[in-house]
Write an enzyme that holds these catalytic residues in place. Structure first.
Site, short mmCIF file in Angstrom:
data_model
loop_
_atom_site.label_atom_id
_atom_site.label_comp_id
_atom_site.label_asym_id
_atom_site.label_seq_id
_atom_site.Cartn_x
_atom_site.Cartn_y
_atom_site.Cartn_z
N TYR A 60 0.84 -1.20 0.00
CA TYR A 60 0.00 0.00 0.00
C TYR A 60 0.88 1.25 0.00
O TYR A 60 1.97 1.26 0.56
CB TYR A 60 -0.95 0.03 1.20
CG TYR A 60 -0.26 0.02 2.57
CD1 TYR A 60 0.02 1.21 3.23
CD2 TYR A 60 0.08 -1.17 3.19
CE1 TYR A 60 0.63 1.21 4.48
CE2 TYR A 60 0.68 -1.19 4.43
CZ TYR A 60 0.95 0.00 5.07
OH TYR A 60 1.57 -0.01 6.31
N MET A 76 1.32 5.45 0.94
CA MET A 76 0.85 6.31 2.01
C MET A 76 1.50 7.69 1.94
O MET A 76 2.57 7.86 1.36
CB MET A 76 1.11 5.68 3.37
CG MET A 76 2.57 5.46 3.70
SD MET A 76 2.82 5.01 5.44
CE MET A 76 2.33 6.54 6.24
#
Length: 244
Positions: A140, A142
């Protein structure tokens, strides 16, 4: 005063997500499929040779869900080498069946919030990691917020150090369960960092991310993109994955 954290960098990294055209794959002849798989095996063999020479690392992963089917994950000393790998795949017969879904360009990064990273005895293996080929993977991107009073980059250095030490303590609780590779992407991609996690048990992804949600760094300043999860495809499992 707010000062930029000291960082040291390792390998450039490309997360190359692809979607498989299964209808076209099923319509192809047995001979065509065999040739394409032979091409892919040749790529994997070449990438493994580079890894054995200590000049990079790679991994091939099956992604669960609709966001992608496969992830080709590459690490190399230069951006040019990453681009050459990407172009080689795009020019091959394999590309007739694989379509780019998304990509992420970054570089392995160790930050200095919890001490001088250059004095870390594990620094070399962390800057130039060998990617797991058979574990589960979670990726992911960020950012840190920079809105009004919730601006990470305007905080005093001492306050950022305090919060990152507490944040890091949570991660250390999962030592032996979750391996984490943080790559910096400021100036390289749309997000500021990419986080890649590896684990034997994918439930550990939920546990570590959930626990970190309650930490001040994530609760106040964390902004997260899409999460993509999957598992490694060892070379000996290629035929099973692509079997019709």
């Amino acid at each position: 005063m707010s000062e930029a954290a000291h960082t040291i960098e390792g390998w450039y990294t490309l997360h190359d997500f692809r979607t498989m055209d299964w209808q076209a794959w099923k319509a192809a002849s047995d001979e065509e499929r065999a040739e394409v798989l032979h091409t892919l095996e040749g790529f994997l063999h070449g990438w493994q040779d580079i890894e054995d020479q200590g000049k990079g690392s790679y991994g091939l992963y099956s992604i669960v869900g609709h966001k992608a089917d496969l992830l080709f994950l590459h690490m190399r000393p230069t951006l040019k080498e990453l681009n050459e790998i990407e172009n080689e795949v795009n020019k091959s017969r394999l590309a007739q069946y694989l379509y780019p879904t998304r990509s992420y360009v970054s570089i392995v990064e160790l930050g200095g919030y919890t001490g001088d990273p250059e004095k870390d005895p594990t620094v070399k293996s962390r800057l130039y990691p060998i990617l797991s080929k058979d574990k589960h993977i979670c990726f992911y991107p960020m950012n840190k917020k920079r809105q009004g009073n919730e601006n990470w980059f305007m905080l005093p250095t001492e306050e950022r150090i305090r919060m990152m030490k507490n944040h890091g303590a949570i991660g250390r609780k999962y030592a032996g369960k979750v391996q984490q590779i943080v790559t910096g992407s400021v100036g390289l991609d749309d997000w500021e960092w990419g986080v890649t996690l590896f684990a034997e048990d994918p439930l550990q992804f939920k546990k570590i991310v959930y626990e970190m949600r309650f930490d001040e760094v994530s609760a106040r300043f964390g902004e997260f993109g899409d999460f993509l999860v999957g598992y490694g495809i060892p070379k000996e499992d290629l035929n099973r994955y692509f079997r019709i």
